[in-house]
Design a protein around this motif. Structure first.
Motif, PDB file in Angstrom:
ATOM      1  N   VAL A 215      -9.242   2.848   3.298  1.00  0.00           N
ATOM      2  CA  VAL A 215      -8.678   1.690   2.910  1.00  0.00           C
ATOM      3  C   VAL A 215      -7.355   1.307   3.145  1.00  0.00           C
ATOM      4  CG1 VAL A 215      -7.758   0.760   0.497  1.00  0.00           C
ATOM      5  CG2 VAL A 215     -10.080   2.401   0.509  1.00  0.00           C
ATOM      6  N   SER A 216      -7.130   0.110   3.621  1.00  0.00           N
ATOM      7  CA  SER A 216      -6.018  -0.588   4.064  1.00  0.00           C
ATOM      8  C   SER A 216      -5.314  -1.432   3.252  1.00  0.00           C
ATOM      9  CB  SER A 216      -6.409  -1.366   5.410  1.00  0.00           C
ATOM     10  OG  SER A 216      -5.168  -1.781   6.057  1.00  0.00           O
ATOM     11  N   LEU A 217      -3.905  -1.175   2.944  1.00  0.00           N
ATOM     12  CA  LEU A 217      -3.106  -2.014   2.026  1.00  0.00           C
ATOM     13  C   LEU A 217      -2.191  -3.084   2.656  1.00  0.00           C
ATOM     14  CD1 LEU A 217      -2.291  -2.450  -1.030  1.00  0.00           C
ATOM     15  CD2 LEU A 217      -0.562  -0.628  -0.558  1.00  0.00           C
ATOM     16  N   VAL A 218      -2.593  -4.182   2.239  1.00  0.00           N
ATOM     17  CA  VAL A 218      -1.863  -5.259   2.839  1.00  0.00           C
ATOM     18  C   VAL A 218      -0.630  -5.440   2.147  1.00  0.00           C
ATOM     19  CG1 VAL A 218      -1.823  -7.730   3.738  1.00  0.00           C
ATOM     20  CG2 VAL A 218      -3.922  -6.210   3.672  1.00  0.00           C
ATOM     21  N   VAL A 219       0.516  -5.428   2.875  1.00  0.00           N
ATOM     22  CA  VAL A 219       1.975  -5.756   2.071  1.00  0.00           C
ATOM     23  C   VAL A 219       3.020  -6.584   2.997  1.00  0.00           C
ATOM     24  CG1 VAL A 219       1.979  -3.570   0.691  1.00  0.00           C
ATOM     25  CG2 VAL A 219       2.824  -3.342   3.209  1.00  0.00           C
ATOM     26  N   ALA A 220       2.081  -7.398   3.926  1.00  0.00           N
ATOM     27  CA  ALA A 220       2.917  -8.220   4.677  1.00  0.00           C
ATOM     28  C   ALA A 220       2.026  -9.547   4.717  1.00  0.00           C
ATOM     29  CB  ALA A 220       3.215  -7.734   6.185  1.00  0.00           C
ATOM     30  N   THR A 240     -10.112  -3.611   2.795  1.00  0.00           N
ATOM     31  CA  THR A 240      -8.770  -4.304   3.026  1.00  0.00           C
ATOM     32  C   THR A 240      -8.524  -4.560   1.150  1.00  0.00           C
ATOM     33  OG1 THR A 240      -9.131  -5.274   5.045  1.00  0.00           O
ATOM     34  CG2 THR A 240      -7.589  -6.304   3.254  1.00  0.00           C
ATOM     35  N   LEU A 241      -7.268  -3.915   1.026  1.00  0.00           N
ATOM     36  CA  LEU A 241      -7.065  -4.088  -0.474  1.00  0.00           C
ATOM     37  C   LEU A 241      -5.532  -5.105  -0.453  1.00  0.00           C
ATOM     38  CD1 LEU A 241      -6.892  -2.896  -3.588  1.00  0.00           C
ATOM     39  CD2 LEU A 241      -5.368  -0.922  -2.349  1.00  0.00           C
ATOM     40  N   LEU A 242      -5.571  -6.176  -1.283  1.00  0.00           N
ATOM     41  CA  LEU A 242      -4.574  -6.975  -1.556  1.00  0.00           C
ATOM     42  C   LEU A 242      -4.078  -6.812  -2.764  1.00  0.00           C
ATOM     43  CD1 LEU A 242      -6.724 -10.227  -0.236  1.00  0.00           C
ATOM     44  CD2 LEU A 242      -4.844  -8.599   1.338  1.00  0.00           C
ATOM     45  N   PRO A 243      -2.745  -6.793  -2.753  1.00  0.00           N
ATOM     46  CA  PRO A 243      -1.788  -6.569  -4.182  1.00  0.00           C
ATOM     47  C   PRO A 243      -2.029  -8.001  -4.752  1.00  0.00           C
ATOM     48  CG  PRO A 243      -0.628  -5.596  -2.488  1.00  0.00           C
ATOM     49  CD  PRO A 243      -1.847  -6.477  -1.626  1.00  0.00           C
ATOM     50  N   THR A 244      -2.020  -8.028  -6.292  1.00  0.00           N
ATOM     51  CA  THR A 244      -1.971  -9.282  -6.732  1.00  0.00           C
ATOM     52  C   THR A 244      -0.442  -9.822  -7.300  1.00  0.00           C
ATOM     53  OG1 THR A 244      -1.964  -8.207  -8.743  1.00  0.00           O
ATOM     54  CG2 THR A 244      -4.103  -8.499  -8.018  1.00  0.00           C
ATOM     55  N   GLU A 260      -6.487   3.607  -5.394  1.00  0.00           N
ATOM     56  CA  GLU A 260      -7.582   3.327  -4.331  1.00  0.00           C
ATOM     57  C   GLU A 260      -7.648   4.156  -3.255  1.00  0.00           C
ATOM     58  OE1 GLU A 260      -9.773   0.788  -5.072  1.00  0.00           O
ATOM     59  OE2 GLU A 260      -8.770  -0.067  -6.614  1.00  0.00           O
ATOM     60  N   ARG A 261      -6.526   5.251  -3.394  1.00  0.00           N
ATOM     61  CA  ARG A 261      -6.736   6.364  -2.089  1.00  0.00           C
ATOM     62  C   ARG A 261      -6.578   5.360  -1.027  1.00  0.00           C
ATOM     63  NH1 ARG A 261      -5.239  10.889  -3.469  1.00  0.00           N
ATOM     64  NH2 ARG A 261      -6.169  11.906  -1.683  1.00  0.00           N
ATOM     65  N   VAL A 262      -5.352   4.938  -0.690  1.00  0.00           N
ATOM     66  CA  VAL A 262      -5.217   3.912   0.321  1.00  0.00           C
ATOM     67  C   VAL A 262      -4.969   4.900   1.640  1.00  0.00           C
ATOM     68  CG1 VAL A 262      -3.578   2.419   1.322  1.00  0.00           C
ATOM     69  CG2 VAL A 262      -4.256   2.034  -0.682  1.00  0.00           C
ATOM     70  N   THR A 263      -5.281   4.589   2.887  1.00  0.00           N
ATOM     71  CA  THR A 263      -5.276   5.620   4.044  1.00  0.00           C
ATOM     72  C   THR A 263      -4.070   4.898   4.910  1.00  0.00           C
ATOM     73  OG1 THR A 263      -7.223   4.633   4.918  1.00  0.00           O
ATOM     74  CG2 THR A 263      -7.380   6.837   3.739  1.00  0.00           C
ATOM     75  N   ASN A 264      -4.050   3.742   5.078  1.00  0.00           N
ATOM     76  CA  ASN A 264      -3.171   3.039   5.910  1.00  0.00           C
ATOM     77  C   ASN A 264      -2.591   1.591   5.274  1.00  0.00           C
ATOM     78  OD1 ASN A 264      -4.258   0.580   7.308  1.00  0.00           O
ATOM     79  ND2 ASN A 264      -6.017   1.730   7.784  1.00  0.00           N
ATOM     80  N   MET A 265      -1.390   1.352   5.815  1.00  0.00           N
ATOM     81  CA  MET A 265      -0.853   0.161   5.686  1.00  0.00           C
ATOM     82  C   MET A 265      -0.140  -0.340   6.553  1.00  0.00           C
ATOM     83  SD  MET A 265       2.352   0.667   2.744  1.00  0.00           S
ATOM     84  CE  MET A 265       1.472   1.930   1.625  1.00  0.00           C
ATOM     85  N   PHE A 266       0.124  -1.709   6.850  1.00  0.00           N
ATOM     86  CA  PHE A 266       0.854  -2.213   7.842  1.00  0.00           C
ATOM     87  C   PHE A 266       1.973  -2.995   7.423  1.00  0.00           C
ATOM     88  CE2 PHE A 266       2.467  -6.325   9.965  1.00  0.00           C
ATOM     89  CZ  PHE A 266       2.708  -5.819  11.151  1.00  0.00           C
TER      90      PHE A 266
END
Length: 532
Positions: A215-220, A240-244, A260-266
């Motif tokens: 699971v990839s979290l998008v913070v940019a 791909t996980l998008l914050p609200t 969500e057990r996120v594994t990576n984020m950029f």
């Protein structure tokens, strides 16, 4: 020479939707699209784009916040054979119009929050095929604003079939607008085959274990580096996980990592700092994280160390520019503890990426030996084709086939790269070159300094002198600029010590989270003139 077929980037989605159709592709609040659903939606939007006259090679501008339909738009435009031109939703109307004047979109796909952007583009007559809008009416509701009537009306998609349009080597896929430019923006042309290499390279160098269980979290913003980071997630089937939240919320980020057990984020260094400084970082279960990938600017060593203390050895740094799509160097987590050369107070940004070559060159294009400082130049399949309709910029960007980054640095005996600054950031004081980064790193080692930016300003006697703008810990008492000058004089040559040190409550940042050095310098000069 025989022309070769390239792989349309939309084919990454096609393959993954066939292989793992029922797994989550995109998650945003209560919205969960499977790969089958995302693929279907992309096909419908691609068909509508074609119906409206979007043809292979034409440009479609995408404008809005991070959202599932932003992702849908990217892949639909590629499926239709067109070129995406994503823009940051936080840009000013005039900046959006300037971008449109460069890429000349035939259509715009925009979020309802981009109303003023859409109106400005329509008023400029830079768009021909109208505007498709997504917004609050629901995930399947896409509407149209006519370029002629300026009126919005609902549009109901049918289930028309549409495959990926064929593309060829060199065909543009993305007009990537460089951040931090002044005047008319420059669009770096990224092709399908070049981005295909970048996808493979990201998976090889940045997050090699990525697969459909991740699971990839998008913070940019997806309009920039995070959008490129999205592509390998799609290729491997990672969610791909998008914050609200409309803006960065560390509490939400860490809650999502745990749930969500996120594994990576950029992300970028400034966001890493905000995240690890949040108490939630130490309270949440973050053991699922394998890679926290950051790029976009050098990260001060003091901030690196704090992030390592909080997150563990999951940091992955990569260095690159829009023009090389990040493909210059990589520093894996295990190497963040690597000792620096004697006399160097900042860390390495890593070794050359797989299949890429880095060269440190003098002003005449001659390669310099290890430990010698010069311009960082790069070659390899990650390098872009050039700037759109900008021959002057292309001539300046390349020399003997090498792309000139405009960054200054050196490599050590093992080939690890150290960035000392930008050519444009360097100033000359009393005939000596001064690179701000070394001074900034030393300032940040002071316990009361949170942020620091150093730049040169004109001086009658010395040509230029240094100015340091610092953000001080609010709890610090009695600290004065002269105290910091004495701190620096004990640690570096006196000619490098800034003549003036000022304290600001905060530093201005771009829509991508970068500190805006040029803006800080301009504000400082305006303030100095006002007080003269």
């Amino acid at each position: 020479m025989t022309r070769r077929r390239a792989v349309n980037l939309a084919h990454l989605l096609t393959q993954t939707a066939r292989r793992v159709p029922d797994l989550d592709a995109v998650v945003h609040g209560e919205t969960r699209w499977t790969w089958r659903e995302l693929d279907r939606r992309v096909t419908l939007l691609a068909a509508e784009l074609r119906r409206r006259g979007v043809t292979p090679g034409s440009c479609v501008l995408v404008d809005g916040p991070n959202h599932p339909e932003f992702i849908q738009a990217l892949f639909a435009i590629w499926r239709a054979g067109a070129v995406v031109a994503p823009v940051n939703a936080r840009l000013h109307d005039s900046e959006i119009v300037s971008i449109a004047s460069v890429c000349r979109p035939v259509a715009v796909v925009a979020h309802t929050s981009a109303t003023s952007h859409v109106a400005a583009i329509l008023a400029s007559r830079e768009v021909e095929a109208g505007v498709i809008v997504w917004g609050e009416r629901g995930p399947s509701s896409i509407s149209r604003i006519s370029a002629d009537s300026r009126e919005e009306s609902a549009y109901d998609f049918t289930s028309e079939h549409g495959g990926n349009v064929k593309v060829w080597d060199g065909d543009p896929a993305w007009y990537f607008f460089t951040s931090g430019t002044s005047g008319v923006p420059k669009a770096a042309i990224l092709s399908h085959d070049q981005l295909g290499f970048v996808v493979t390279n990201h998976l090889a160098d940045l997050m090699p274990t990525t697969d459909e269980t991740h699971v990839s979290l998008v913070v940019a913003p997806l309009s920039h580096g995070a959008g490129v980071h999205l592509l390998p997630q799609v290729a491997r089937g990672a969610t791909t996980l998008l914050p609200t939240s409309a803006s960065l919320s560390p509490d939400e980020v860490w809650a999502l990592v745990e749930r969500e057990r996120v594994t990576n984020m950029f992300t970028v260094p400034t966001i890493v700092k905000l995240l690890v400084d949040s108490p939630a970082a130490r309270q949440a279960q973050i053991d699922s994280l394998n890679y926290v990938i950051y790029a976009g600017a050098p990260m001060p060593m003091v901030d690196q160390q704090r992030a390592l203390d909080v997150l563990g050895d999951v940091l992955v740094q990569y260095y690159g520019l829009a023009e090389v799509t990040g493909n210059i160097t990589v520093l894996p987590g295990r190497l963040h503890h690597r000792p620096t050369p004697a006399g160097v107070d900042f860390g390495s940004c890593g070794y050359p990426r797989t299949g890429m070559q880095v060269s440190i060159q003098d002003d005449f294009g001659e390669e310099l030996p290890p430990s010698s400082t010069g311009e960082i130049c790069v070659a390899g399949p990650g390098v872009f084709q050039g700037y759109l309709d900008n021959p002057d910029a292309n001539r300046a960007a390349f020399r003997d086939g090498w792309f000139r980054t405009g960054d200054v640095g050196f490599v050590d005996e093992e080939g690890f790269l150290y960035i000392t600054g930008r050519l444009s950031d360097m100033y000359i004081s009393g005939g000596s070159n001064v690179h701000p980064r070394d001074i900034e790193e030393k300032l940040l080692n002071h316990p009361d300094v949170h942020e620091a930016v150093v730049f040169g300003v004109p001086d009658v006697k010395w040509g230029e002198v240094g100015v340091a703008v610092c953000v001080i810990d609010p709890a610090a008492s009695g600290i004065e600029p002269e105290h910091l000058r004495e701190w620096l004089e004990a640690r570096m040559s006196r000619y490098k010590v800034p003549k003036s040190i000022v304290f600001w409550p905060e530093l201005p940042r771009s829509g991508y989270g970068k500190v805006q050095r040029r803006t800080i310098r301009d504000l400082y000069l305006l303030d100095s003139e006002a007080n003269a």
